[in-house]
Motif scaffolding. Structure first.
Motif, PDB file in Angstrom:
ATOM      1  N   ASP A   1       0.832  -1.243   0.021  1.00 18.34           N
ATOM      2  CA  ASP A   1       0.011  -0.027   0.077  1.00 18.34           C
ATOM      3  C   ASP A   1       0.768   1.395   0.250  1.00 18.34           C
ATOM      4  O   ASP A   1       0.516   2.341  -0.694  1.00 18.34           O
ATOM      5  CB  ASP A   1      -1.040   0.023   1.201  1.00 18.34           C
ATOM      6  N   HIS A   2       2.067   1.103   0.714  1.00 19.68           N
ATOM      7  CA  HIS A   2       2.738   2.595   0.679  1.00 19.68           C
ATOM      8  C   HIS A   2       3.340   3.005  -0.540  1.00 19.68           C
ATOM      9  O   HIS A   2       3.530   3.763  -1.125  1.00 19.68           O
ATOM     10  CB  HIS A   2       3.806   2.272   1.817  1.00 19.68           C
ATOM     11  N   LEU A   3       3.775   1.498  -1.428  1.00 26.77           N
ATOM     12  CA  LEU A   3       4.140   2.124  -2.796  1.00 26.77           C
ATOM     13  C   LEU A   3       3.061   2.701  -3.429  1.00 26.77           C
ATOM     14  O   LEU A   3       3.121   3.841  -4.424  1.00 26.77           O
ATOM     15  CB  LEU A   3       4.569   0.764  -3.463  1.00 26.77           C
ATOM     16  N   PHE A   4       1.691   2.112  -3.381  1.00 30.44           N
ATOM     17  CA  PHE A   4       0.527   2.735  -4.341  1.00 30.44           C
ATOM     18  C   PHE A   4       0.432   4.332  -3.605  1.00 30.44           C
ATOM     19  O   PHE A   4       0.269   5.147  -4.532  1.00 30.44           O
ATOM     20  CB  PHE A   4      -0.673   1.945  -3.655  1.00 30.44           C
ATOM     21  N   ASP A   5       0.663   4.297  -2.360  1.00 32.30           N
ATOM     22  CA  ASP A   5       0.711   5.822  -2.247  1.00 32.30           C
ATOM     23  C   ASP A   5       1.440   6.712  -2.614  1.00 32.30           C
ATOM     24  O   ASP A   5       1.177   7.744  -3.096  1.00 32.30           O
ATOM     25  CB  ASP A   5       0.576   5.881  -0.389  1.00 32.30           C
ATOM     26  N   LEU A   6       2.717   6.071  -2.621  1.00 34.54           N
ATOM     27  CA  LEU A   6       3.802   7.093  -3.166  1.00 34.54           C
ATOM     28  C   LEU A   6       3.700   7.064  -4.633  1.00 34.54           C
ATOM     29  O   LEU A   6       3.637   8.487  -5.305  1.00 34.54           O
ATOM     30  CB  LEU A   6       5.010   6.414  -2.956  1.00 34.54           C
ATOM     31  N   VAL A   7       3.268   6.234  -5.364  1.00 28.31           N
ATOM     32  CA  VAL A   7       2.907   6.317  -6.772  1.00 28.31           C
ATOM     33  C   VAL A   7       1.812   7.413  -7.006  1.00 28.31           C
ATOM     34  O   VAL A   7       1.895   8.056  -7.923  1.00 28.31           O
ATOM     35  CB  VAL A   7       2.765   5.008  -7.689  1.00 28.31           C
ATOM     36  N   THR A   8       0.793   7.242  -6.166  1.00 30.86           N
ATOM     37  CA  THR A   8      -0.179   8.202  -6.414  1.00 30.86           C
ATOM     38  C   THR A   8       0.332   9.617  -6.305  1.00 30.86           C
ATOM     39  O   THR A   8      -0.416  10.618  -7.030  1.00 30.86           O
ATOM     40  CB  THR A   8      -1.302   7.737  -5.425  1.00 30.86           C
ATOM     41  N   GLU A   9       1.166   9.730  -5.327  1.00 28.60           N
ATOM     42  CA  GLU A   9       1.701  11.012  -5.015  1.00 28.60           C
ATOM     43  C   GLU A   9       2.163  11.731  -6.252  1.00 28.60           C
ATOM     44  O   GLU A   9       2.284  12.690  -6.734  1.00 28.60           O
ATOM     45  CB  GLU A   9       2.518  11.182  -3.947  1.00 28.60           C
ATOM     46  N   ILE A  10       3.185  10.622  -6.887  1.00 26.47           N
ATOM     47  CA  ILE A  10       3.996  11.051  -8.074  1.00 26.47           C
ATOM     48  C   ILE A  10       3.122  11.353  -9.293  1.00 26.47           C
ATOM     49  O   ILE A  10       3.196  12.423  -9.856  1.00 26.47           O
ATOM     50  CB  ILE A  10       4.892   9.914  -8.425  1.00 26.47           C
ATOM     51  N   THR A  11       1.922  10.305  -9.497  1.00 19.89           N
ATOM     52  CA  THR A  11       1.069  10.712 -10.604  1.00 19.89           C
ATOM     53  C   THR A  11       0.282  12.008 -10.497  1.00 19.89           C
ATOM     54  O   THR A  11       0.069  12.541 -11.348  1.00 19.89           O
ATOM     55  CB  THR A  11       0.297   9.587 -10.926  1.00 19.89           C
ATOM     56  N   THR A  12       0.144  12.164  -9.275  1.00 16.55           N
ATOM     57  CA  THR A  12      -0.804  13.395  -9.010  1.00 16.55           C
ATOM     58  C   THR A  12       0.174  14.553  -9.175  1.00 16.55           C
ATOM     59  O   THR A  12      -0.154  15.703  -9.918  1.00 16.55           O
ATOM     60  CB  THR A  12      -1.163  13.552  -7.450  1.00 16.55           C
ATOM     61  N   ALA A  13       1.550  14.470  -8.884  1.00 22.43           N
ATOM     62  CA  ALA A  13       2.369  15.780  -8.788  1.00 22.43           C
ATOM     63  C   ALA A  13       2.502  15.886 -10.466  1.00 22.43           C
ATOM     64  O   ALA A  13       2.606  17.054 -10.751  1.00 22.43           O
ATOM     65  CB  ALA A  13       3.451  15.396  -8.095  1.00 22.43           C
TER      66      ALA A  13
END
Lengths: 483, 717, 238, 175
Positions: free
Chosen positions: B153-165
């Protein structure tokens, strides 16, 4: 035959040769005497004659032993028992089947030469040695199996009771330790029993050989001269042995049967297994004697003089009797198990008769019961060596099938159907089994040219004690007690 | 044992009898100082070394069970359940137990690689170059896609942050396990019924009758350990009360096998059954028949589903009598075309009984459920085919293996210029990739997993390394963080984490004082407790209570299940096994642990009702060709005559049939995904159970490795 | 030593009503006890090494068909048939734990014990099963790794009993009920397996074993097995 | 007085003559212990009118059996006490199983000791005149006797008259 007066032979008989006596003479070895020196020469000739064929067979079987037995065994030791076909729940397979088979074969020698000796059955005389050799070599082949089937054969000596660095003694409550002791006892005693009556014949051979053979016979015959004290000693020893080895023989096969009977395995736990196994062993052993006699008679020089249809006839009668006894025990075992109605046992018996391996069960019944009963009542058949050879071979096939039914087929169908399993022997197992058969044949081939296969002195003794006696209008053979 | 006899006694005895032994073995000057015993003890009595235990989270499936790993001398020895963890309370399943076989698998990828697709042409790389490759991928932010699994889940959260950014496509998540569970359908139904896209929590512990529509909750469904515990409590209630489990399923799963009543219903007809039961229950209880269940006659339901009217009546009476009957929509019932409506009809039964938010009833879990519907994956495939994706990052899932072949993912992948996999193993997707930058396995990683449906309280489970990474692997989060730092632009500006641990610490900082079972004044203390306890959770039960907003007045429209030509066409049931989404296939002990229903090991099989098999002339261990009657694809698979399956259905386990994934997985059985229909239900969930197949014997045979004795159990030889 | 005797008599109760048959105990046992996996062909030939197996029979006919699962492991018989037949004392009764032990380093592989086990609970190392590196890293250092040619079986996780006893004696107390848990009971998702000291009438296992659903497998053979099963069944209590 | 060992042979069917010959030797004053009879088949002493021979074989046998019995008892009743190993709920030293071990080891002791006895008696010095001739194993009955050198020729000739074959003293040697 010399005509001169023989104190133990009725001179009248030689003078008034009648067709009856002539026929009897042809029929019975004991009534067809031959001078000692000629007989010696015949036996020595048989021993010395080695044809090319003999060497081919000897080397062939020797190689077979090396490859089939030691090669396959070595492969199994190196890789693990897994190369054999045993599996859960059939933890014992064809190795133990063959083990029991050889131990069974080994009963013949003792039976023929001890029991027949004790009961003074005269027809035993020419083939006691052949039978005793079978005992020894059969045991040698069979005794390999407790080693072969060990998962860790390299520590087999942990079973031997001796003071050791582990400070452990074996478990004397285990039937396998009894087995070990019984087989050791039987192997040693049957070898000794082979050796004792051999001494005078070794001395005979010593007198007729030179070179390395002479040296060996000289040592082995222990300086035998044939003095009265020596004969007495020998007679005493043989006498004690003949009586003592009979209970040992019974105990050996009983203990082998206890390997099975003391367990909780359905179809093994049985009080009748002891005698059942003994009868089976004698049946198979006596049959094997006939098989071997046929081979000896047809391959070795001069042996048609010693081994005659009368011997096949006599042994054939024994086989018929033991086949009946075996059938009795089998039926006894079967009906009681069946009548008891225990679910697992009933299932097991049904599977034996109808399962995928039912052919083994039927093979057993056909070879052990049907064939002997159908053929052996007929004197003509009993007196035809080649038919007897086939019948006795089949009886041993049947006895092998019996052990196969009792061991892997029974183990495969125990109380928990979830764990049932079908056992298929692998090429390695079959190779080892054939390997021990080759070992047996190899040893026998070797021995046939190294030791006199006929106990000459016993035959001579027998011929001296047989005579014709006139009773009324005819002459009938009679036996004198010389001892 | 050896203490039973003192040395003095021993010597006395041995002096009597085995002087010889003493002479042989007890000689030499040193023997005076060495107390010798007979060789009698088992070596298990000699203990050496002390173990260290670490709490972490099982990463074998997304349930998020807490585990304690026993390590010794830096090696992970044994996985045990974390007794405090709210999901599994110290229990553990086969998949978790074998995760050390993943960690120490001989077929792991040892370091970053550049590969030629479809070939074994591998060039090792170093991590600097790897990060450059990832950076280049991220730089083209408009044409980058992320396909992630349900764990990490933490990877998903980070990737979500990246894609959002970077304002690129949000990450996709896919797992065949979730597809078979009908997770997306369940979430969608919950959203439509209760207004929240969350997984419901079924409190079976306190219910007295379970109406289970296709959820294999004892094996793989959502959180098997939590539901197994629930099942135990369900059976062992206060005052010797024993719950009654009714299970509707065309093929008897382990869950149905443990049911008191197994009802083999036609796949796709579960909605009718739910409606019929709802109608009869309402009648029995003299309630006004809700609109939802009005539109059905009992005889129709009986005809469609193949369940007799008397049986329906009987079941409804049991339900009506019960205090807290709970109806669970799951798995098989949802992955049909009727899935969404069926799920609603089933959830509606709980409303009918006013069984919401009470013990033995239905709750709603917190937090969103990270499941991507297959229709979104289909869109991704379209994008890929259209050449709109320059770089795809694949982590934690094996799409080439897990997606239906008819969807065309593998072909689409060929159109993507750069495929980067983070897999630890050379799986089917890695074969089709340009780069592999292996992540640590679960037991070597940091991270967290949000507990979704297995816990009666809010919980986040922590992941920590229990051993040093044994290969030259790098945490994917660290790879992305390094790339994010060097890529520049929006990403570098917004993603400000020094490394994975920093990222995790920042993420859990909000929990510091939010009423967990432990609190800490500052992060370092919290962090150490977080690692020590294996996560953070609330001290007592607390879940959202769904509201009864007259949902039962909504009408339900169901399509009639398709008619099949008898003995020619069959419904193909695909069920999850201990192999999970397929990545368990390289754990030898998962392969060798027998399937609970068939006792088969090391292979896949097709289950056919013996009557059907007789009609088709098929025997056990025959190899048959199973062809999809819609798509035409076919696979070959070995037959197991299974007595507990509808005669018009056949069933296959999922997870075998790998063409890659190392020595233990390759070349075993076949993969039913190859013949899955790509039909979707209204929730966008793959309608796996709509796959219709024909069965043709091939004349070949292959004995299956079964633990049972065929002769003993089935009486066949 | 003498007064210590009789203090431990380990036993197990398996509640078949809540045993789902999920096989977690099987895997747990295998992972704890360094049990080798043997591969497909060997499994197919009945040579799986699992110390614990779930026996599965079918009851009834379709559609009223259901499997009957029963975990089967060494029953740790008080009068174990496997013990006296071993020629080298490799299968012995432990005085302290009152369980049946297989002393690997003494075993010579006659496989007699396995024939005589009415529960088919024993497995034999047909080959050397080597774990390819680095998989051997997870081997449990408390449990011997067995080589080819020897017999093995469930030990009730004797290494855990020993460790529990050592821990208890280090803190000067008796082993508490539930302190020693074998791997299977520890994993069992439904807690169907309860392990404990049968000589303590108050222990959980003793209490459950007194249930009127209790039975022992093949009790009529008189082997005095230490594993008690609680009858399951569709109709019980409902 | 110098004494010579002489040997005469009778064919095996001349057993009557052989017994006569022994009597003749007795008349010559040659005592029983100076005569040995060797033959290729056993003849009981009665046939030849000789005193019964004597052997220790049964005593060896009994001694061996006793040794076996003692060893078996040690195995059965001593070794289990060295360390206590309970198996199958059996007593430590059960009688029924010990009977099996006792039987086997007793028989083993008995049978091995008989062989030992035979070997020991064979290699230990025997009474009576020594000598052998290969013709014995061709069925001849050999009479070995020790008589004063002065009378041996005479005695031999006397025996020759009864049908005996006289063996040259040089040929009379150990086998």
């Amino acid at each position: 035959m010399a005509v001169e007066a023989k104190p133990l032979y009725s001179s009248k008989a030689t003078e008034h040769q009648e067709t009856n006596a002539e026929e009897l003479r042809k029929e019975h070895l004991m009534l067809d005497p031959m001078p000692r020196d000629e007989m010696n020469q015949m036996v020595m000739n048989a021993m010395h004659t080695t044809t090319k064929k003999y060497w081919v067979f000897l080397i062939g079987f020797g190689l077979a032993v090396v490859v089939l037995l030691f090669g396959a065994w070595g492969y199994m030791i190196a890789n693990g028992m897994g190369v054999a076909g045993i599996r859960r729940p059939v933890f014992w397979g064809i190795f133990i089947v063959t083990f029991v088979f050889w131990i069974g074969i080994s009963h013949a020698g003792t039976f023929v030469s001890a029991i027949l000796r004790v009961f003074k059955a005269e027809f035993r005389r020419p083939f006691t040695r052949a039978a005793e050799l079978m005992t020894t070599f059969g045991l040698a082949a069979g005794a390999l199996y407790p080693l072969i089937h060990l998962g860790r054969v390299w520590v087999f000596y942990w079973m031997i009771p001796y003071p050791n660095a582990r400070w452990l003694w074996p478990n004397f409550r285990s039937p396998l330790v009894w087995d070990f002791l019984a087989i050791t006892t039987y192997l040693l005693s049957s070898t000794i029993y082979l050796f004792l009556p051999l001494m005078p014949d070794l001395a005979m051979a010593r007198d007729r050989t030179t070179g390395w053979r002479h040296a060996i016979y000289k040592v082995l015959s222990l300086g035998w001269r044939g003095t009265e004290a020596e004969w007495l000693r020998l007679r005493k020893a043989i006498g004690i042995f003949a009586f003592a080895i009979i209970p040992v023989m019974f105990s050996v096969h009983t203990i082998v049967s206890w390997d099975f009977a003391v367990t909780m395995v359905v179809g093994w736990q049985s009080t009748i297994f002891g005698p059942y196994f003994i009868i089976g062993a004698i049946l198979s052993g006596v049959s094997a004697v006939v098989t071997i006699l046929y081979i000896i008679r047809s391959t070795m020089k001069n042996f048609d003089y010693f081994i005659r249809p009368e011997h096949f006839d006599g042994l054939g009668k024994l086989i018929l009797i033991f086949s009946m006894a075996w059938a009795y025990f089998f039926f006894n075992e079967y009906i009681l198990s069946w009548y008891g109605g225990e679910e697992a046992l009933k299932q097991l018996l049904t599977l034996h008769a109808t399962g995928p391996s039912a052919w083994v069960w039927y093979l057993m019944l056909i070879c052990n019961v049907a064939i002997p009963w159908l053929f052996l009542w007929n004197k003509k058949i009993r007196r035809t060596p080649w038919i007897m050879f086939i019948i006795t071979l089949l009886v041993n096939v049947g006895m092998f099938a019996e052990r196969y039914t009792i061991i892997p087929l029974t183990l495969g169908h125990q109380r928990n159907p979830f764990d049932w399993g079908i056992y298929n022997p692998t090429i390695v197992e079959i190779s080892i089994v054939l390997g021990t058969l080759c070992l047996f044949i190899f040893l026998y081939l070797l021995a046939s040219r190294l030791i006199p296969l006929v106990p000459v002195w016993e035959v001579q003794e027998g011929q001296m004690s047989h005579t014709f006696r006139k009773v009324g209008k005819t002459e009938i053979p009679s036996v004198t007690e010389l001892e | 044992m050896s203490d039973n006899i003192s040395r003095r006694d021993f010597l006395k005895l041995s002096g009597l009898g085995i002087t010889a032994a003493a002479v042989m073995t007890g000689c030499g000057p040193s023997s005076r100082y060495v107390v010798r015993h007979a060789y009698v003890d088992m070596p298990e009595y000699n203990q050496t070394g002390v173990s260290t235990f670490y709490a972490t989270t099982c990463q074998e499936c997304p349930a998020g069970c807490g585990i304690i790993v026993r390590t010794q001398e830096g090696r992970a020895i044994k996985i045990e359940g974390n007794p405090n963890h709210p999901v599994n309370l110290g229990k553990i399943c086969s998949r978790g137990l074998t995760s050390v076989q993943g960690l120490y698998n001989p077929d792991r990828i040892g370091g970053p690689q550049k590969r030629s697709r479809g070939e074994q042409n591998i060039t090792p790389m170093n991590w600097e170059d790897a990060v450059t490759v990832v950076t280049n991928g991220l730089a083209n932010s408009g044409k980058v896609a992320f396909l992630l699994g349900l764990t990490s889940d933490h990877l998903f959260d980070l990737v979500t942050e990246i894609t959002t950014a970077a304002n690129s496509m949000p990450p996709f998540r896919y797992s065949s396990l979730a597809t078979l569970e009908g997770r997306a359908t369940l979430v969608k139904a919950t959203e439509e019924m209760f207004g929240k896209p969350n997984l419901p929590y079924f409190d079976i512990s306190n219910s007295d009758v379970i109406l289970n529509f296709g959820a294999s909750f004892l094996e793989t469904w959502i959180s098997p350990l939590a539901y197994s515990r629930g099942f135990k409590n369900f059976r062992k209630q206060k005052f010797g009360k024993r719950g009654y489990l009714i299970s509707f399923e065309p093929r008897q799963s382990l869950t149905s096998a443990n049911a008191d009543l197994w009802v083999p219903a036609l796949p796709g007809s579960e909605g009718y059954l739910a409606m019929a039961i709802g109608k009869i229950v309402a009648q029995i209880k003299s309630l006004p028949i809700p609109l939802m269940y009005e539109n059905i006659t009992i005889s129709d339901a009986s005809k469609i589903s193949g369940v007799s009217e008397t049986k329906l009546q009987e079941i409804a009476e049991i339900v009506a009598r019960a205090e807290h009957p709970i109806a669970i929509p799951g798995g098989g019932a949802l992955v049909t075309e009727n899935g969404l409506q069926t799920a609603k009809a089933i959830l509606g039964l709980n409303i009918l009984h006013k069984n919401l938010g009470v013990p033995g009833g239905v709750y709603l879990t917190n937090g969103d459920s990270p499941t991507t519907n297959l229709d979104e994956i289909a869109k991704l495939i379209q994008e890929m085919n259209a050449g709109n994706i320059a770089t795809i990052f694949i982590h934690g899932t094996n799409p080439v293996f897990e997606l239906p072949k008819s969807l065309g993912f593998t072909e689409a992948l060929k159109k993507v210029p750069t495929v980067i996999s983070f897999s630890s193993f050379e799986d089917e997707t890695v074969i089709e990739s340009d780069y592999v930058f292996p992540d640590h396995t679960g037991l070597e990683s940091f991270g967290y997993q949000r507990v979704l449906a297995g816990s009666d309280r809010e919980a986040i489970s922590s992941v920590q390394p229990v051993v040093q990474p044994i290969h030259d692997t790098k945490a994917t989060v660290d790879v992305f963080l390094a790339a994010a730092t060097s890529v520049g632009g929006d990403i570098s500006a917004k993603i400000k984490y020094t490394d994975e641990v920093d990222f995790l610490q920042q993420k859990i900082t909000p929990l510091l004082d939010s009423g967990g079972f432990y609190n800490a004044p500052e992060l370092p203390t919290f962090w150490s407790k977080w690692l020590q306890y294996g996560g953070w959770w609330k001290p007592e039960m607390g879940l959202e209570i769904p509201e009864d907003n007259n949902q039962l007045s909504e009408k339900i429209d169901l399509k009639l299940p398709k008619q099949l030509s008898e003995n020619k066409e069959f419904h193909l049931i695909t069920f999850g096994t201990q192999m999970g989404d397929g990545h368990g296939a390289n754990r030898p002990w998962l392969q060798e642990t027998p399937d609970p229903m068939t006792t088969l090991t090391w292979n896949s099989w097709i289950e056919i009702n013996p009557d059907t098999a007789d009609k088709l002339g098929i025997h056990d261990d025959d190899i048959v060709s199973v062809a999809s009657t819609t798509g035409g694809e076919s696979i070959e698979v070995v037959v197991y005559r299974y007595p507990a399956i509808r005669p018009d259905c056949v069933a296959m386990p999922f997870g075998q049939g790998h063409t890659a994934l190392g020595r233990y997985a390759e070349g075993r059985g076949s993969n039913p995904a190859e013949i899955w229909s790509s039909l979707l239900n209204q929730a966008g969930n793959l309608a796996v159970f709509e796959t219709k197949v024909s069965i043709t014997p091939t004349g070949k045979r292959r004995p299956l490795a079964r633990q049972e004795s065929k002769a003993g159990v089935y009486g066949e030889h | 030593m003498a007064e210590k005797e009789g203090k431990e008599k380990w036993g197990m109760v398996i509640d078949l009503d809540i045993c789902t048959g999920c096989q977690a105990c099987v895997t747990a046992c295998s992972m704890e006890n360094n049990i080798p996996f043997v591969g497909e062909d060997e499994m197919a030939y009945g040579r799986g090494m699992q110390w614990m197996r779930i026996r599965r029979y079918w009851e009834g006919e379709y559609p009223e068909v259901a499997p009957a699962h029963e975990p089967m492991l060494c029953q740790q018989c008080g009068n174990a048939p496997c013990e006296p037949v071993c020629p080298v004392f490799a299968s012995v009764h432990s005085e302290q734990e009152q369980i049946n032990l297989q002393v690997y380093n003494r075993c010579i592989g006659t496989r007699y014990c396995a024939n005589n086990c009415p529960f088919s609970a024993r497995t034999f190392n047909w080959f050397d099963y080597e774990l390819p590196a680095p998989m051997n890293s997870y081997l449990n250092p408390d449990v011997s790794v067995r080589r080819r040619g020897i017999m093995e079986k469930c030990t009730f996780c004797v290494q855990r009993i020993v460790k529990g006893r050592q821990n208890a004696s280090a803190s000067g107390r008796e082993i508490a009920d539930g302190e020693v848990v074998p791997a299977c009971a520890q994993a069992c998702p439904t807690d169907a397996i309860v392990f404990g000291n049968l000589s303590d009438p108050e222990s959980r296992v003793s209490q459950i074993a007194r249930s009127d659903r209790a039975f022992r497998e093949l009790e009529e053979l008189g082997t005095d097995s230490r594993v008690t099963y609680l009858k399951g069944g569709k109709n019980y209590g409902s | 007085m110098e004494k010579n060992i002489r040997m005469v042979l009778f064919k095996e069917d001349q057993i009557d003559q052989a017994s006569e010959a022994i009597e003749t030797l007795h008349h010559q004053g040659i005592s029983e212990k100076d005569i040995s009879i060797i033959s290729g088949v056993p003849f009981s002493e009665k046939i030849l009118g000789r005193p019964a021979a004597w052997t220790n074989i049964p005593i060896f046998g009994i001694a061996g059996a006793l040794v076996g019995l003692v060893i078996a008892s040690l195995f059965n009743f001593l070794t289990p006490h060295l360390y206590k190993m309970t198996v199958g709920g059996m007593p430590l030293t059960p009688i029924p199983t010990s009977i099996v071990v006792t039987f086997e080891l007793t028989m083993l002791g008995l049978l091995i000791s008989i062989l030992l006895g035979v070997i020991i008696e064979m290699i230990s010095p025997s009474s009576g005149p020594k000598g052998y001739h290969p013709k014995i194993s061709d069925g001849y009955i050999g009479i070995l006797f020790t008589c004063p050198a002065a009378t041996d020729e005479k005695t031999c000739l006397e025996l020759q008259d009864m049908g005996a074959e006289i063996v040259d003293p040089a040929e009379v040697k150990q086998p």
